[in-house]
Design a protein around this motif. Structure first.
Motif, short mmCIF file in Angstrom:
data_model
loop_
_atom_site.label_atom_id
_atom_site.label_comp_id
_atom_site.label_asym_id
_atom_site.label_seq_id
_atom_site.Cartn_x
_atom_site.Cartn_y
_atom_site.Cartn_z
N ARG A 63 0.83 -1.21 0.00
CA ARG A 63 0.00 0.00 0.00
C ARG A 63 0.87 1.26 0.00
O ARG A 63 0.52 2.26 -0.63
CB ARG A 63 -0.94 -0.01 1.21
CG ARG A 63 -2.06 -1.02 1.07
CD ARG A 63 -2.91 -1.04 2.31
NE ARG A 63 -4.01 -1.99 2.19
CZ ARG A 63 -4.68 -2.46 3.23
NH1 ARG A 63 -4.37 -2.08 4.46
NH2 ARG A 63 -5.67 -3.32 3.05
N LEU A 66 1.77 2.00 -3.49
CA LEU A 66 0.68 2.68 -4.20
C LEU A 66 0.66 4.16 -3.85
O LEU A 66 0.44 5.01 -4.72
CB LEU A 66 -0.66 2.02 -3.87
CG LEU A 66 -0.86 0.63 -4.48
CD1 LEU A 66 -2.08 -0.03 -3.86
CD2 LEU A 66 -1.00 0.72 -5.98
N SER A 85 0.44 6.25 -14.16
CA SER A 85 -0.96 5.85 -14.14
C SER A 85 -1.10 4.37 -14.50
O SER A 85 -1.85 3.63 -13.86
CB SER A 85 -1.76 6.71 -15.11
OG SER A 85 -3.10 6.30 -15.15
N LEU A 88 0.04 2.32 -11.51
CA LEU A 88 -1.01 2.26 -10.47
C LEU A 88 -2.12 1.31 -10.89
O LEU A 88 -2.62 0.53 -10.07
CB LEU A 88 -1.58 3.65 -10.21
CG LEU A 88 -0.76 4.52 -9.28
CD1 LEU A 88 -1.14 5.98 -9.42
CD2 LEU A 88 -0.94 4.06 -7.84
N ASN A 89 -2.49 1.36 -12.14
CA ASN A 89 -3.54 0.48 -12.65
C ASN A 89 -3.11 -0.99 -12.53
O ASN A 89 -3.91 -1.84 -12.16
CB ASN A 89 -3.88 0.83 -14.09
CG ASN A 89 -5.08 0.07 -14.58
OD1 ASN A 89 -6.14 0.09 -13.97
ND2 ASN A 89 -4.92 -0.61 -15.71
N GLU A 92 -3.53 -2.18 -9.00
CA GLU A 92 -4.86 -1.92 -8.46
C GLU A 92 -5.43 -3.06 -7.62
O GLU A 92 -6.10 -2.81 -6.62
CB GLU A 92 -5.81 -1.55 -9.62
CG GLU A 92 -7.21 -1.21 -9.20
CD GLU A 92 -8.12 -2.42 -9.17
OE1 GLU A 92 -9.12 -2.35 -8.43
OE2 GLU A 92 -7.84 -3.43 -9.84
N LEU A 95 -5.46 -2.84 -3.81
CA LEU A 95 -6.44 -2.00 -3.11
C LEU A 95 -7.59 -2.81 -2.52
O LEU A 95 -8.24 -2.36 -1.58
CB LEU A 95 -7.00 -0.93 -4.06
CG LEU A 95 -6.00 0.10 -4.54
CD1 LEU A 95 -6.65 0.99 -5.59
CD2 LEU A 95 -5.47 0.92 -3.37
N ARG A 96 -7.83 -3.98 -3.06
CA ARG A 96 -8.93 -4.82 -2.57
C ARG A 96 -8.47 -5.90 -1.59
O ARG A 96 -9.28 -6.74 -1.18
CB ARG A 96 -9.66 -5.46 -3.75
CG ARG A 96 -10.37 -4.46 -4.64
CD ARG A 96 -11.21 -5.12 -5.72
NE ARG A 96 -10.51 -6.13 -6.49
CZ ARG A 96 -9.78 -5.90 -7.58
NH1 ARG A 96 -9.65 -4.67 -8.01
NH2 ARG A 96 -9.19 -6.87 -8.23
#
Length: 139
Positions: A63, A66, A85, A88-89, A92, A95-96
């Motif tokens: 995290r 990120l 970008s 980060l994608n 991703e 994040l979950r």
């Protein structure tokens, strides 16, 4: 496509654009690449170090990666922003993730990742470290 592969494709595209002089890396881009690379390296260390950590700390480190990428993205534009970008994608899914059991309550859609998924994400971050180091030396 897994995170490692997405980051590898991003790295290949960045290297090709730089080589073909489509992306002229400006001094600000080089400085931001260096700062971002250092932040990622501080967040996610070598495999031996990361794998020895409890999963909750591994998740914290991912995290932090990120956060480093998001802060860097907020400070730039153009191809560097597009690259960040994409990075980060690629990351991703982190994040979950959660590292704690739900104990009967809802999880807001989070999931417990496998050890292999932690390793995959950490390897993707290390690949980003390497390509950002290369970008910082262009010129």
């Amino acid at each position: 496509m897994d995170m490692r592969r997405i980051v590898a494709v991003l790295a290949e595209e960045a290297e090709l654009q730089i080589e073909d002089r489509v992306w002229t890396v400006a001094p600000d881009d080089r400085a931001l690449a260096l700062t971002t690379e250092a932040g990622l390296r501080e967040a996610v260390g070598p495999p031996e170090s990361q794998e020895a950590l409890p999963q909750i700390e591994r998740l914290e480190h991912l995290r932090e990666s990120l956060a480093v990428l998001a802060i860097s993205l907020a400070r730039t534009h153009g191809r560097m922003a597009w690259f960040l970008s994409g990075a980060l994608n690629a990351l991703e899914p982190v994040l979950r993730w959660r590292a704690m059991a739900a104990d009967g309550g809802g999880t807001f859609g989070t999931v417990l990742p496998s050890v292999e998924e932690y390793t995959e994400a950490e390897e993707a971050v290390r690949r980003l470290q390497n390509v950002l180091a290369k970008i910082s030396r262009v010129g």
